[in-house]
Design an enzyme around this catalytic site. Structure first.
Site, PDB file in Angstrom:
ATOM      1  N   ARG A 154      -3.952   4.221   3.853  1.00 25.30           N
ATOM      2  CA  ARG A 154      -2.965   3.510   3.257  1.00 25.30           C
ATOM      3  C   ARG A 154      -2.582   4.404   2.256  1.00 25.30           C
ATOM      4  O   ARG A 154      -3.635   5.118   1.478  1.00 25.30           O
ATOM      5  CB  ARG A 154      -3.629   2.119   2.880  1.00 25.30           C
ATOM      6  CG  ARG A 154      -3.600   0.978   3.886  1.00 25.30           C
ATOM      7  CD  ARG A 154      -3.942  -0.032   3.203  1.00 25.30           C
ATOM      8  NE  ARG A 154      -4.442  -1.334   4.293  1.00 25.30           N
ATOM      9  CZ  ARG A 154      -5.620  -1.596   4.974  1.00 25.30           C
ATOM     10  NH1 ARG A 154      -6.455  -0.899   4.475  1.00 25.30           N
ATOM     11  NH2 ARG A 154      -5.616  -2.428   5.795  1.00 25.30           N
ATOM     12  N   LYS A 178      -9.196  -2.653   1.817  1.00 30.33           N
ATOM     13  CA  LYS A 178      -9.074  -3.632   1.150  1.00 30.33           C
ATOM     14  C   LYS A 178     -10.332  -4.507   1.100  1.00 30.33           C
ATOM     15  O   LYS A 178     -11.231  -4.543   2.189  1.00 30.33           O
ATOM     16  CB  LYS A 178      -7.837  -4.572   1.981  1.00 30.33           C
ATOM     17  CG  LYS A 178      -6.634  -3.895   1.767  1.00 30.33           C
ATOM     18  CD  LYS A 178      -5.463  -4.868   2.370  1.00 30.33           C
ATOM     19  CE  LYS A 178      -4.132  -4.373   2.022  1.00 30.33           C
ATOM     20  NZ  LYS A 178      -3.218  -5.033   2.785  1.00 30.33           N
ATOM     21  N   HIS A 247       3.670   4.816   4.498  1.00 29.03           N
ATOM     22  CA  HIS A 247       3.167   3.567   5.640  1.00 29.03           C
ATOM     23  C   HIS A 247       3.877   3.968   6.990  1.00 29.03           C
ATOM     24  O   HIS A 247       2.822   3.523   7.886  1.00 29.03           O
ATOM     25  CB  HIS A 247       3.625   2.298   5.042  1.00 29.03           C
ATOM     26  CG  HIS A 247       2.305   1.189   5.403  1.00 29.03           C
ATOM     27  ND1 HIS A 247       1.258   1.465   4.597  1.00 29.03           N
ATOM     28  CD2 HIS A 247       2.557   0.180   6.115  1.00 29.03           C
ATOM     29  CE1 HIS A 247       0.421   0.320   5.035  1.00 29.03           C
ATOM     30  NE2 HIS A 247       1.170  -0.198   6.000  1.00 29.03           N
ATOM     31  N   ARG A 250       1.122   5.730   8.707  1.00 27.39           N
ATOM     32  CA  ARG A 250       0.054   4.952   9.233  1.00 27.39           C
ATOM     33  C   ARG A 250       0.635   4.269  10.434  1.00 27.39           C
ATOM     34  O   ARG A 250      -0.374   4.220  11.481  1.00 27.39           O
ATOM     35  CB  ARG A 250      -0.225   3.850   8.132  1.00 27.39           C
ATOM     36  CG  ARG A 250      -1.259   2.904   8.500  1.00 27.39           C
ATOM     37  CD  ARG A 250      -1.727   1.873   7.179  1.00 27.39           C
ATOM     38  NE  ARG A 250      -2.333   0.844   7.607  1.00 27.39           N
ATOM     39  CZ  ARG A 250      -3.848   0.996   7.524  1.00 27.39           C
ATOM     40  NH1 ARG A 250      -4.498   2.120   7.334  1.00 27.39           N
ATOM     41  NH2 ARG A 250      -4.644  -0.380   7.677  1.00 27.39           N
ATOM     42  N   HIS A 273      -8.634  -2.860   9.719  1.00 28.00           N
ATOM     43  CA  HIS A 273      -8.076  -4.266  10.007  1.00 28.00           C
ATOM     44  C   HIS A 273      -9.188  -5.214  10.184  1.00 28.00           C
ATOM     45  O   HIS A 273     -10.168  -4.854  11.002  1.00 28.00           O
ATOM     46  CB  HIS A 273      -7.187  -4.533  11.130  1.00 28.00           C
ATOM     47  CG  HIS A 273      -5.712  -3.703  10.792  1.00 28.00           C
ATOM     48  ND1 HIS A 273      -5.077  -3.636  12.016  1.00 28.00           N
ATOM     49  CD2 HIS A 273      -5.190  -3.420   9.703  1.00 28.00           C
ATOM     50  CE1 HIS A 273      -3.907  -2.836  11.298  1.00 28.00           C
ATOM     51  NE2 HIS A 273      -4.043  -3.063   9.880  1.00 28.00           N
ATOM     52  N   TYR A 282       0.919  -3.576  17.219  1.00 27.93           N
ATOM     53  CA  TYR A 282       1.553  -2.121  17.521  1.00 27.93           C
ATOM     54  C   TYR A 282       1.746  -2.118  19.155  1.00 27.93           C
ATOM     55  O   TYR A 282       1.973  -1.356  19.462  1.00 27.93           O
ATOM     56  CB  TYR A 282       0.293  -1.018  17.226  1.00 27.93           C
ATOM     57  CG  TYR A 282       0.273  -0.763  15.496  1.00 27.93           C
ATOM     58  CD1 TYR A 282       1.172  -0.190  14.997  1.00 27.93           C
ATOM     59  CD2 TYR A 282      -0.870  -1.489  14.841  1.00 27.93           C
ATOM     60  CE1 TYR A 282       1.173  -0.127  13.756  1.00 27.93           C
ATOM     61  CE2 TYR A 282      -0.766  -1.302  13.504  1.00 27.93           C
ATOM     62  CZ  TYR A 282       0.205  -0.659  12.893  1.00 27.93           C
ATOM     63  OH  TYR A 282       0.045  -0.495  11.418  1.00 27.93           O
TER      64      TYR A 282
END
Length: 306
Positions: A154, A178, A247, A250, A273, A282
């Site tokens: 990211r 994150k 992005h 990514r 994730h 995806y």
């Protein structure tokens, strides 16, 4: 029950210091929860099921489903926290059925040919650079572009990447994602490793001074906006007309790996994730590739119609 504003402050403090949430997530929580607090206080409703339903009704009048879902999720997490801590007897979400299904928006990806063109444009202008300063900046830009596509990182993760987290001898990068989660992504491509080594050799002092792996002209950590400008610049030079964002590298990283047969759970770990559900979007994009293959290669095409 304690004052709602006090509870909000306590919750956000725990999110920061106990859960270790990043600044952007905390900012989003603060905006969403302050909006709810303002609404219920102005309408004298309080933290009740009635107040919750009135608030959600107002959200539907102002926002799109995806935004509503995010704001309600922020509020639900807050209420669950209050119930867990014993600050309320029961969450107002208890026995409340809400169906918020935002429309499926597929991630925008780049074909491999476009990524190749963008990278080639950067390497080309490096050869044409007429000054050392210009050459060095392009070397940095190439390192940014290569790492974006090589790791699926990211933008925020790339800009906060620490020097010691990039282990070129081992060919891996430790990424802080994150929720303060760490993940390792291997870099096996020799061209990517060469680009990163070239960058570190030139900017070693600046990197040590900034405390970040990627730096700007002022010897400070590279900003999100600078990365976007780099991507835009070389996309235009490559003749890629669509608006390209970091992005999208990514998204393309994930989709192209999926099309090559890489297991989706491995891609999930590479992307950082927490849930496989997030990664599964995806598969919808990769499905387009499957249709192209079947339309061109399916043996049925060799059979004449009866």
């Amino acid at each position: 029950m304690q004052d709602l504003q006090h509870l909000l402050s306590r919750y956000l403090r725990d999110c920061q210091y106990q859960k270790g949430l990043d600044s952007k997530t905390l900012k989003a929580y603060r905006i969403d929860l302050t909006q709810f607090s303002t609404f219920v206080c102005q309408n004298d409703l309080g933290l009740t099921r009635e107040g919750l339903m009135e608030y959600i009704t107002q959200l539907h009048q102002q926002y799109k489903p995806r935004t509503i879902k995010r704001k309600v999720a922020s509020l639900k997490a807050f209420c669950n926290y209050l119930e867990y801590e014993g600050l309320v007897n029961e969450s107002p979400f208890s026995r409340l059925r809400l169906k918020l299904s935002p429309p499926l928006i597929l991630p925008r990806t780049l074909p491999l040919s476009a990524i190749e063109a963008i990278l080639k444009s950067a390497y080309r202008v490096k050869k044409e650079a007429k000054s050392e300063e210009r050459h060095n900046i392009i070397v940095r830009d190439i390192a940014v572009l290569e790492l974006l596509f090589a790791t699926g990182v990211r933008v925020s993760e790339l800009c906060t990447l620490q020097y010691e987290a990039v282990r070129l001898d081992e060919g891996e990068v430790k990424i802080f994602g994150k929720g303060a989660k760490e993940r390792y992504v291997q870099i096996a491509n020799p061209d990517v490793l060469t680009a990163l080594r070239c960058y570190t050799e030139i900017f070693q002092k600046d990197i040590e001074q900034a405390g970040a792996f990627f730096v700007n002209r002022c010897h400070r950590p590279l900003s999100d906006q600078s990365v976007r400008s780099i991507v835009t610049k070389y996309s235009k030079l490559a003749g890629v007309e669509n608006h390209i964002t970091p992005h999208m590298f990514r998204h393309s990283f994930a989709t192209l790996l999926l099309e090559e047969g890489v297991d989706i759970r491995y891609i999930q770990r590479l992307l950082g994730h927490s849930s496989i559900v997030t990664t599964q979007i995806y598969t919808h994009v990769a499905g387009k590739k499957q249709r192209d293959i079947l339309s061109e290669k399916h043996p049925r095409n060799k059979i004449r119609s009866m």
